[in-house]
Design an enzyme around this catalytic site. Structure first.
Site, PDB file in Angstrom:
ATOM      1  N   ARG A  22      33.574  95.022  10.837  1.00 14.94           N
ATOM      2  CA  ARG A  22      34.926  94.924  11.197  1.00 14.94           C
ATOM      3  C   ARG A  22      35.136  94.352  12.610  1.00 14.94           C
ATOM      4  NH1 ARG A  22      35.047 100.495   8.304  1.00 14.94           N
ATOM      5  NH2 ARG A  22      33.058 101.053  10.033  1.00 14.94           N
ATOM      6  N   GLY A  87      28.192  97.146  22.384  1.00 15.09           N
ATOM      7  CA  GLY A  87      28.842  98.403  22.512  1.00 15.09           C
ATOM      8  C   GLY A  87      28.450  98.763  21.293  1.00 15.09           C
ATOM      9  N   ASN A 113      32.788 102.284  25.512  1.00 17.38           N
ATOM     10  CA  ASN A 113      34.101 101.532  25.209  1.00 17.38           C
ATOM     11  C   ASN A 113      34.218 100.583  25.763  1.00 17.38           C
ATOM     12  OD1 ASN A 113      37.236 101.598  25.215  1.00 17.38           O
ATOM     13  ND2 ASN A 113      36.920 103.526  23.761  1.00 17.38           N
ATOM     14  N   HIS A 141      39.619 108.528  14.609  1.00 19.69           N
ATOM     15  CA  HIS A 141      39.134 107.113  14.688  1.00 19.69           C
ATOM     16  C   HIS A 141      39.155 107.309  12.983  1.00 19.69           C
ATOM     17  CE1 HIS A 141      37.584 106.638  18.871  1.00 19.69           C
ATOM     18  NE2 HIS A 141      37.095 105.853  18.281  1.00 19.69           N
ATOM     19  N   LYS A 145      34.638 105.368  10.210  1.00 23.40           N
ATOM     20  CA  LYS A 145      33.418 105.544  11.722  1.00 23.40           C
ATOM     21  C   LYS A 145      32.600 106.425  11.555  1.00 23.40           C
ATOM     22  CE  LYS A 145      33.566 105.917  16.557  1.00 23.40           C
ATOM     23  NZ  LYS A 145      32.784 105.220  16.819  1.00 23.40           N
ATOM     24  N   GLY A 151      31.621 108.187  20.290  1.00 25.99           N
ATOM     25  CA  GLY A 151      30.562 107.391  22.269  1.00 25.99           C
ATOM     26  C   GLY A 151      31.508 107.354  23.121  1.00 25.99           C
TER      27      GLY A 151
HETATM   28  N1  NAP Z   1      32.069  99.866  22.785  1.00 30.65           N
HETATM   29  C1  NAP Z   1      32.968  99.565  21.844  1.00 30.65           C
HETATM   30  O1  NAP Z   1      34.089  99.278  21.911  1.00 30.65           O
HETATM   31  C2  NAP Z   1      33.559  99.426  20.752  1.00 30.65           C
HETATM   32  C3  NAP Z   1      34.427  99.297  19.628  1.00 30.65           C
HETATM   33  C4  NAP Z   1      35.034  99.108  18.137  1.00 30.65           C
HETATM   34  C5  NAP Z   1      33.462  99.811  17.897  1.00 30.65           C
HETATM   35  N2  NAP Z   1      31.918  99.991  18.314  1.00 30.65           N
HETATM   36  C6  NAP Z   1      30.535 100.446  17.786  1.00 30.65           C
HETATM   37  O2  NAP Z   1      30.452  99.352  17.357  1.00 30.65           O
HETATM   38  C7  NAP Z   1      29.507  99.179  16.113  1.00 30.65           C
HETATM   39  C8  NAP Z   1      29.824  98.374  14.779  1.00 30.65           C
HETATM   40  O3  NAP Z   1      31.318  99.203  14.619  1.00 30.65           O
HETATM   41  P1  NAP Z   1      32.271  98.780  13.034  1.00 30.65           P
HETATM   42  O4  NAP Z   1      33.370  99.280  13.165  1.00 30.65           O
HETATM   43  O5  NAP Z   1      32.274  96.425  13.341  1.00 30.65           O
HETATM   44  O6  NAP Z   1      31.517  98.433  12.042  1.00 30.65           O
HETATM   45  P2  NAP Z   1      30.717  98.345  11.154  1.00 30.65           P
HETATM   46  O7  NAP Z   1      32.220  97.416  10.022  1.00 30.65           O
HETATM   47  O8  NAP Z   1      30.521  99.314  10.005  1.00 30.65           O
HETATM   48  O9  NAP Z   1      30.037  97.176  10.712  1.00 30.65           O
HETATM   49  C9  NAP Z   1      28.343  97.196  11.375  1.00 30.65           C
HETATM   50  C10 NAP Z   1      27.778  95.733  11.733  1.00 30.65           C
HETATM   51  O10 NAP Z   1      26.378  96.503  11.832  1.00 30.65           O
HETATM   52  C11 NAP Z   1      25.413  95.611  10.156  1.00 30.65           C
HETATM   53  N3  NAP Z   1      24.071  96.372  10.048  1.00 30.65           N
HETATM   54  C12 NAP Z   1      25.205  97.811  10.381  1.00 30.65           C
HETATM   55  N4  NAP Z   1      23.259  98.628   9.667  1.00 30.65           N
HETATM   56  C13 NAP Z   1      22.626  96.683   9.819  1.00 30.65           C
HETATM   57  C14 NAP Z   1      21.244  96.988   8.879  1.00 30.65           C
HETATM   58  N5  NAP Z   1      20.238  97.559   9.060  1.00 30.65           N
HETATM   59  N6  NAP Z   1      20.659  95.579   8.712  1.00 30.65           N
HETATM   60  C15 NAP Z   1      21.894  95.190   8.496  1.00 30.65           C
HETATM   61  N7  NAP Z   1      22.743  94.799   9.641  1.00 30.65           N
HETATM   62  C16 NAP Z   1      23.491  96.277   9.427  1.00 30.65           C
HETATM   63  C17 NAP Z   1      26.629  95.803   9.238  1.00 30.65           C
HETATM   64  O11 NAP Z   1      26.180  94.165   7.881  1.00 30.65           O
HETATM   65  P3  NAP Z   1      26.473  94.612   6.508  1.00 30.65           P
HETATM   66  O12 NAP Z   1      28.094  94.201   6.839  1.00 30.65           O
HETATM   67  O13 NAP Z   1      25.509  94.119   5.658  1.00 30.65           O
HETATM   68  O14 NAP Z   1      26.641  96.026   6.263  1.00 30.65           O
HETATM   69  C18 NAP Z   1      27.797  95.213   9.858  1.00 30.65           C
HETATM   70  O15 NAP Z   1      27.891  93.628  10.458  1.00 30.65           O
HETATM   71  C19 NAP Z   1      29.890 100.803  15.777  1.00 30.65           C
HETATM   72  O16 NAP Z   1      28.549 101.590  16.709  1.00 30.65           O
HETATM   73  C20 NAP Z   1      31.155 101.260  16.665  1.00 30.65           C
HETATM   74  O17 NAP Z   1      30.968 102.806  16.563  1.00 30.65           O
HETATM   75  C21 NAP Z   1      32.059  99.902  19.775  1.00 30.65           C
END
Ligand code: NAP
Length: 232
Positions: A22, A87, A113, A141, A145, A151
């Site tokens: 996402r 992030g 964040n 959320h 999530k 976090g």
């Molecule tokens: N810092 C901030 O401001 C902020 C804001 C929002 C979210 N976040 C964090 O960002 C992270 C991602 O969020 P999201 O909502 O984008 O999550 P998501 O939709 O679940 O996407 C995760 C991504 O990582 C890949 N991935 C995860 N584990 C993997 C593995 N073992 N091997 C290969 N690829 C892997 C997934 O690939 P696949 O598609 O193949 O599963 C996908 O591309 C989370 O930790 C979330 O809490 C941070």
């Protein structure tokens, strides 16, 4: 003969870890906008994608993924001496150690964040004075999530003065398609103070990460956060 105008690309070339997720989608959407100042040159997953990433093309890495993919992306950035912005949340102590170690050799930016608003709230709660009241932190959320509390909630908790941290309660709610809402209530029998931050779109976090990378590519090795970007 008329000289041909040379177009010099000043776009920052990005390797994106978590590109199918996402947040990866939000980062790609912003990079794809005209005049974004960035171009996407490499992507992962799959995990083995890093073996094929071209060191000459990538100027900086952005990671929004999972602890596993984060580790691979950080390792690639370290081995190839590239600035690294992450992030990804739910990182353990060992992951944080890796970030700190890498920051001796490359510029590293980490924020749970990436929004400006949450950073402002952190600064405010740092200065909360002692008061007999209950403190409740709500983290709301979307239902997919993975980490709970978020976090951001954990990071906000650390920013309270110790007297407030002791009485702080965190309530995590997972529902629907919420991008991320954090509310802090200070409640006594005489008054209620409510501080609320609502993310209206994931683009907010993507924008923070791109801003961080643009800033980071000019920095020497070190471990950075918004504190450094906004305050120094
Ligand atoms: N810092 C901030 O401001 C902020 C804001 C929002 C979210 N976040 C964090 O960002 C992270 C991602 O969020 P999201 O909502 O984008 O999550 P998501 O939709 O679940 O996407 C995760 C991504 O990582 C890949 N991935 C995860 N584990 C993997 C593995 N073992 N091997 C290969 N690829 C892997 C997934 O690939 P696949 O598609 O193949 O599963 C996908 O591309 C989370 O930790 C979330 O809490 C941070």
């Amino acid at each position: 003969m008329r000289k041909q105008k040379q177009s010099v690309s000043v776009k920052i070339k990005v390797g994106l870890s978590g590109s199918s997720g996402r947040m990866g989608g939000a980062v790609k959407e912003l990079i794809g906008k005209r005049n974004s100042g960035f171009v996407l040159v490499e992507q992962a997953p799959p995990l083995k994608a890093f073996d094929g990433w071209n060191k000459q093309r990538v100027e900086g890495v952005i990671d929004f993924s999972s602890p596993e993919l984060f580790k691979m992306a950080l390792r690639w950035s370290l081995e190839n001496k590239k600035p690294f912005v992450s992030g990804t949340t739910a990182l353990g102590v060992s992951h944080k150690k890796l970030l700190a170690l890498a920051s001796h050799k490359i510029p590293v930016f980490y924020e749970e964040n990436m929004s400006w608003g949450i950073w402002q709230i952190k600064r405010w709660i740092n200065n909360v004075s002692e008061q007999p009241c209950d403190i409740l932190l709500e983290d709301i959320h979307h239902k997919n999530k993975k980490d709970k509390p978020s976090g951001t909630a954990l990071k906000l908790q650390k920013h309270f003065p110790s007297f407030a941290r002791k009485k702080l309660k965190i309530k995590s709610i997972r529902k629907g398609r919420e991008f991320g809402t954090h509310r802090i209530y200070f409640k006594s029998s005489e008054e209620v103070v409510l501080v609320e931050h609502r993310a209206l779109s994931r683009l907010l976090f993507a924008e923070g990460a791109l801003r961080a990378l643009k800033w980071l590519v000019k920095k020497p090795p070190g471990l950075y956060s918004f504190e450094d970007l906004y305050m120094k």
